[in-house]
Scaffold this motif. Structure first.
Motif, PDB file in Angstrom:
ATOM      1  N   TYR A 196       0.825  -1.196   0.000  1.00 35.70           N
ATOM      2  CA  TYR A 196       0.000   0.000   0.000  1.00 35.70           C
ATOM      3  C   TYR A 196       0.871   1.263   0.000  1.00 35.70           C
ATOM      4  O   TYR A 196       0.579   2.244  -0.670  1.00 35.70           O
ATOM      5  CB  TYR A 196      -0.877   0.026   1.256  1.00 35.70           C
ATOM      6  CG  TYR A 196      -2.319  -0.317   1.020  1.00 35.70           C
ATOM      7  CD1 TYR A 196      -3.264   0.649   0.748  1.00 35.70           C
ATOM      8  CD2 TYR A 196      -2.753  -1.631   1.073  1.00 35.70           C
ATOM      9  CE1 TYR A 196      -4.588   0.337   0.536  1.00 35.70           C
ATOM     10  CE2 TYR A 196      -4.076  -1.965   0.875  1.00 35.70           C
ATOM     11  CZ  TYR A 196      -4.999  -0.978   0.602  1.00 35.70           C
ATOM     12  OH  TYR A 196      -6.302  -1.299   0.392  1.00 35.70           O
ATOM     13  N   ILE A 197       1.926   1.215   0.807  1.00 35.06           N
ATOM     14  CA  ILE A 197       2.716   2.427   1.051  1.00 35.06           C
ATOM     15  C   ILE A 197       3.693   2.724  -0.082  1.00 35.06           C
ATOM     16  O   ILE A 197       3.811   3.862  -0.543  1.00 35.06           O
ATOM     17  CB  ILE A 197       3.479   2.286   2.388  1.00 35.06           C
ATOM     18  CG1 ILE A 197       2.487   2.172   3.554  1.00 35.06           C
ATOM     19  CG2 ILE A 197       4.435   3.443   2.599  1.00 35.06           C
ATOM     20  CD1 ILE A 197       3.129   1.785   4.873  1.00 35.06           C
ATOM     21  N   THR A 198       4.412   1.670  -0.554  1.00 33.56           N
ATOM     22  CA  THR A 198       5.523   1.881  -1.488  1.00 33.56           C
ATOM     23  C   THR A 198       5.121   2.609  -2.758  1.00 33.56           C
ATOM     24  O   THR A 198       5.808   3.560  -3.163  1.00 33.56           O
ATOM     25  CB  THR A 198       6.191   0.532  -1.810  1.00 33.56           C
ATOM     26  OG1 THR A 198       6.606  -0.081  -0.587  1.00 33.56           O
ATOM     27  CG2 THR A 198       7.404   0.733  -2.708  1.00 33.56           C
ATOM     28  N   PRO A 199       4.021   2.221  -3.456  1.00 29.67           N
ATOM     29  CA  PRO A 199       3.690   2.949  -4.690  1.00 29.67           C
ATOM     30  C   PRO A 199       3.383   4.427  -4.466  1.00 29.67           C
ATOM     31  O   PRO A 199       3.610   5.249  -5.350  1.00 29.67           O
ATOM     32  CB  PRO A 199       2.443   2.206  -5.203  1.00 29.67           C
ATOM     33  CG  PRO A 199       2.500   0.867  -4.572  1.00 29.67           C
ATOM     34  CD  PRO A 199       3.120   1.079  -3.238  1.00 29.67           C
ATOM     35  N   PRO A 246      -4.387   1.457 -10.270  1.00 30.77           N
ATOM     36  CA  PRO A 246      -4.535   2.295  -9.074  1.00 30.77           C
ATOM     37  C   PRO A 246      -3.998   1.595  -7.840  1.00 30.77           C
ATOM     38  O   PRO A 246      -3.820   0.367  -7.821  1.00 30.77           O
ATOM     39  CB  PRO A 246      -6.058   2.497  -8.984  1.00 30.77           C
ATOM     40  CG  PRO A 246      -6.644   1.313  -9.687  1.00 30.77           C
ATOM     41  CD  PRO A 246      -5.674   0.942 -10.773  1.00 30.77           C
ATOM     42  N   ASN A 247      -3.758   2.359  -6.815  1.00 34.33           N
ATOM     43  CA  ASN A 247      -3.304   1.795  -5.556  1.00 34.33           C
ATOM     44  C   ASN A 247      -4.497   1.305  -4.747  1.00 34.33           C
ATOM     45  O   ASN A 247      -5.599   1.832  -4.873  1.00 34.33           O
ATOM     46  CB  ASN A 247      -2.530   2.856  -4.753  1.00 34.33           C
ATOM     47  CG  ASN A 247      -1.675   2.234  -3.670  1.00 34.33           C
ATOM     48  OD1 ASN A 247      -1.480   1.027  -3.639  1.00 34.33           O
ATOM     49  ND2 ASN A 247      -1.146   3.047  -2.771  1.00 34.33           N
ATOM     50  N   GLY A 248      -4.269   0.292  -3.910  1.00 34.87           N
ATOM     51  CA  GLY A 248      -5.308  -0.154  -3.000  1.00 34.87           C
ATOM     52  C   GLY A 248      -6.276  -1.145  -3.612  1.00 34.87           C
ATOM     53  O   GLY A 248      -5.979  -1.832  -4.593  1.00 34.87           O
ATOM     54  N   LEU A 249      -7.486  -1.196  -3.057  1.00 38.28           N
ATOM     55  CA  LEU A 249      -8.481  -2.181  -3.465  1.00 38.28           C
ATOM     56  C   LEU A 249      -8.905  -2.023  -4.917  1.00 38.28           C
ATOM     57  O   LEU A 249      -9.297  -3.001  -5.563  1.00 38.28           O
ATOM     58  CB  LEU A 249      -9.710  -2.084  -2.554  1.00 38.28           C
ATOM     59  CG  LEU A 249      -9.493  -2.434  -1.079  1.00 38.28           C
ATOM     60  CD1 LEU A 249     -10.771  -2.172  -0.290  1.00 38.28           C
ATOM     61  CD2 LEU A 249      -9.056  -3.873  -0.913  1.00 38.28           C
ATOM     62  N   ALA A 250      -8.839  -0.808  -5.438  1.00 34.50           N
ATOM     63  CA  ALA A 250      -9.251  -0.582  -6.827  1.00 34.50           C
ATOM     64  C   ALA A 250      -8.377  -1.350  -7.803  1.00 34.50           C
ATOM     65  O   ALA A 250      -8.790  -1.614  -8.941  1.00 34.50           O
ATOM     66  CB  ALA A 250      -9.214   0.912  -7.145  1.00 34.50           C
ATOM     67  N   ALA A 251      -7.168  -1.729  -7.382  1.00 29.49           N
ATOM     68  CA  ALA A 251      -6.274  -2.470  -8.273  1.00 29.49           C
ATOM     69  C   ALA A 251      -6.809  -3.860  -8.582  1.00 29.49           C
ATOM     70  O   ALA A 251      -6.453  -4.452  -9.613  1.00 29.49           O
ATOM     71  CB  ALA A 251      -4.889  -2.582  -7.641  1.00 29.49           C
ATOM     72  N   LEU A 252      -7.664  -4.405  -7.699  1.00 29.18           N
ATOM     73  CA  LEU A 252      -8.170  -5.762  -7.905  1.00 29.18           C
ATOM     74  C   LEU A 252      -8.925  -5.886  -9.219  1.00 29.18           C
ATOM     75  O   LEU A 252      -8.918  -6.941  -9.857  1.00 29.18           O
ATOM     76  CB  LEU A 252      -9.075  -6.168  -6.736  1.00 29.18           C
ATOM     77  CG  LEU A 252      -8.427  -6.201  -5.351  1.00 29.18           C
ATOM     78  CD1 LEU A 252      -9.457  -6.570  -4.291  1.00 29.18           C
ATOM     79  CD2 LEU A 252      -7.257  -7.173  -5.322  1.00 29.18           C
TER      80      LEU A 252
END
Length: 447
Positions: free
Chosen positions: A64-67, A89-95
């Motif tokens: 979560y943090i690195t990108p 996108p970062n987070g849950l949207a990446a799924l």
């Protein structure tokens, strides 16, 4: 009677109280009683699962943090679908962006980690969490083989179409520029490679001679000292537990606000917006509704709960003072009832046993009269009164500007919340020690 742990030597939990993970401040913590049967195999299985989840959570937290901090890889994640890394996108949207082939790779890798040494082999060996695969060498050689195969099986060495060392990968920032710049980079690579070959030979020599790659007994995640090794494993457990809490918090924020970092400003459609400027939204937690009572956005329900909170807070403030005042200022003189003097009424919970029946009738009648005279909950679900408006206007508190009144109401809410916590603590101490102040010295009968 008090569950003194030192007296219960036959407990099956004794088998686990010296295990890794029994750490301050809670010690051996098993509120659901999963380990109460003393089953060592079940304990090791849960420890293995905890380690796995902790490690995955640590990776996920860093994911979560690195990108956000370091940015994303250049180039394409899926050339066939035209999907770049920067488009994910970062987070849950990446799924929703991961291609089907990507999910297959993820699941295959996870399965390989599970079965490469045999499913459950870490538990069978008595070393939960030890997942170094026996077939790890197979993976290493397979990877090296795939690199050779994809680059043409030595085409850079004896073929005509590729330069020496051209394995097909063009690293960004290193392949661009003029021919002179590329030649200089290749020369630097050669020099660094020669130095590294000397360095690794020296490390091999030291390792063979001293048993350590550094020749001085340096270890990272393991150690020859059992005490040191246990300390590192305990740190891994603690960090894994923290990471599991952290990643759940990130998932919650991401799902609630649409941002991996939970930026409240991005979530303009939340029904909670209706209440974020209400009285009681105070530092340090701001608008705090962990159970989600207000997620329906109902102003009627919010008003009723605010009225109830104010009433409970006021009663708790009176009750807290009712605990303290008799201890400090003493009690009334005279009789409370026939043959019952005020001074004979004990302080705290013990007083409930001596209040006469008619005393309870008076208490309930008084509470009922307050509710009736104020409109039977008109402040809670009616339209003509604000929450907590019971019809009494105390002097020095109802005058002034609206801003001053709001500040006083906010103070009342804060004090009421503190009093509710305080009175619960007093009840607990009183019930545990027999004293309203929890004076342990007064409770001489405790085992």
């Amino acid at each position: 009677a008090w569950g003194d742990w030192a007296l219960f030597t036959a407990s099956p939990l004794r088998a686990f109280e010296g295990e890794l993970g029994v750490q301050a401040p809670v010690g051996f913590w098993d509120p659901l009683g999963l380990a109460r049967d003393g089953d060592v195999a079940a304990f090791q299985r849960r420890r293995s699962v905890e380690l796995k989840h902790g490690r995955i959570a640590m990776l996920a937290t860093m994911g979560y943090i690195t990108p956000e901090v370091a940015g994303k890889f250049p180039g394409y994640l899926s050339p066939s679908q035209g999907l770049k890394f920067e488009d994910v996108p970062n987070g849950l949207a990446a799924l929703s962006k991961v291609p089907g082939g990507g999910w297959a790779q993820i699941l295959l890798y996870m399965s390989w980690c599970e079965v490469s040494r045999g499913a459950g082999s870490d538990i069978a060996s008595g070393r939960p969490g030890d997942f170094v695969p026996f077939l790890g060498w197979v993976q290493i050689f397979a990877y090296c083989g795939s690199i050779e195969y994809s680059s043409g099986l030595g085409e850079d060495a004896w073929g005509q179409s590729k330069a020496p060392g051209d394995m097909g990968w063009k690293p960004p920032f290193f392949t661009g520029g003029t021919q002179e710049q590329r030649n200089r980079r290749l020369a630097v690579e050669l020099a660094n490679g020669r130095l590294a070959m000397m360095a690794i030979i020296g490390m091999f020599f030291q390792d063979g001679l001293t048993g350590s790659a550094w020749g001085d007994g340096w270890y990272v995640l393991t150690s020859e000292s059992p005490e040191e090794k246990n300390k590192k494993l305990s740190a891994e457990l603690a960090n894994g537990r923290l990471a599991m809490m952290a990643i759940i918090g990130m998932f919650y924020q991401d799902g609630l606000t649409g941002s991996a970092w939970g930026d409240w400003a991005n979530y303009t459609d939340s029904p909670l917006r209706a209440f974020e400027s209400e009285l009681g939204v105070q530092a340090p937690v701001g608008f705090w509704d962990p159970v989600g009572f207000t997620k329906d956005g109902s102003t009627e329900n919010f008003k009723r709960r605010r009225s109830v909170e104010l009433k409970h807070g006021r009663i708790a403030m009176l009750a807290t003072m009712g605990y303290i005042t008799p201890e400090v200022a003493g009690k009334f003189g005279g009789l409370c009832a026939a043959d019952l003097e005020f001074k004979e009424i004990p302080n705290g919970l013990a007083a409930l046993n001596v209040v006469p029946f008619l005393g309870w009738v008076q208490i309930f009648a008084y509470c009922g009269s307050i509710e009736y005279s104020s409109g039977l909950g008109e402040d809670a679900w009616g339209q003509s009164k604000a929450p907590g408006d019971m019809g009494w206007k105390p002097p020095f508190f109802t005058g002034g500007t609206q801003e001053q009144r709001n500040r006083r109401l906010a103070v009342e809410l804060a004090n009421g919340r503190l009093a509710m916590m305080a009175i619960i603590g007093m009840f607990f101490q009183d019930g545990l020690t027999g004293s309203a102040w929890g004076d342990w010295a007064n409770y001489t009968d405790s085992p």
